[in-house]
Design an enzyme around this catalytic site. Structure first.
Site: not given
Length: 244
Positions: A145, A209
């Site tokens: 991610s 993220h």
């Protein structure tokens, strides 16, 4: 990744060439299927034995912040190896769908070598940053991610006008088309809000993220010129990420 929205990104009529993106997807899928998280390899057993194998596997190949900053040479490699390990089918498929949708055009714009260095470098730094912010944690962190968020950040800079068709749950999943400069900052805002509410311990690495997204945007801004025109042609996009 977070969200229950999918997307259609505007692309050129000629199908872009993106061998690195396809290779990354294939490698992540192969690693997952061969590992214990997929539940397909009988060598890992079943029941409690399978759960123990999964924990050991994530601990070996994932980022464990407390070990990373203890000076172990092996642990220093884990922010790179963790990029290719996923904790569940949903985790894998959500990440790979994001990578396919946003990685193809980004790779074509960057070039193969630069995209490879960008992907691995930003992913490594995003996981390293997350580990630094949680340096006492003994929990394993796995997943692509951070790197994929960097691809989203680069995509936002390079293709801000690309049209993204989103299915928003609070609007009864009606398909609505927005430019990338609306959808991707909205996604980043969700990560920011979720990171503020996230408890300590295992869960989704929202901070990774955000770090990846910022690194990707700044990296593209520093090294590439923005693409101003994109011709339309559809492609699907995805939903988020969960960490074991």
């Amino acid at each position: 990744m977070i969200g229950t929205w999918s997307a259609t990104v505007s692309r050129s009529i000629r199908r872009p060439s993106a061998p690195v993106t396809y290779a990354l997807i294939a490698l992540c899928c192969l690693v997952f299927v061969a590992g214990p998280a997929a539940g397909l390899n009988p060598a890992y057993g079943s029941g409690d034995a399978l759960l123990a194998a999964q924990r050991a596997y994530f601990h070996r190949w994932g980022v464990v912040p407390a070990e990373l900053f203890a000076g172990s040479p092996r642990a220093a490699l884990t922010p790179a190896t963790a990029l290719f390990v996923h904790g569940s089918w949903v985790h894998l498929l959500g990440n790979m769908l994001f990578l396919f949708v946003f990685g193809v055009m980004t790779e074509e714009r960057m070039g193969r070598v630069r995209f490879t260095v960008f992907y691995v470098g930003c992913g490594y730094l995003a996981l390293l940053g997350y580990a630094a912010a949680n340096s006492a944690s003994g929990q394993s962190l796995v997943g692509a991610s951070g790197a994929i968020s960097a691809v989203l950040g680069a995509f936002l800079y390079l293709f801000p006008g690309a049209r993204v068709t989103s299915l928003l749950p609070f609007l009864f999943f009606l398909p609505l088309r927005f430019p990338a400069w609306v959808v991707l900052p909205f996604w980043a805002s969700l990560q920011w809000l979720a990171a503020g509410r996230a408890p300590d311990g295992p869960g989704v690495a929202y901070l990774a993220h955000l770090m990846g997204f910022g690194l990707g945007f700044v990296g593209a801004w520093a090294g590439l010129r923005r693409t101003t025109k994109v011709k339309p042609a559809p492609a699907p996009a995805p939903e988020g990420e969960n960490q074991p």
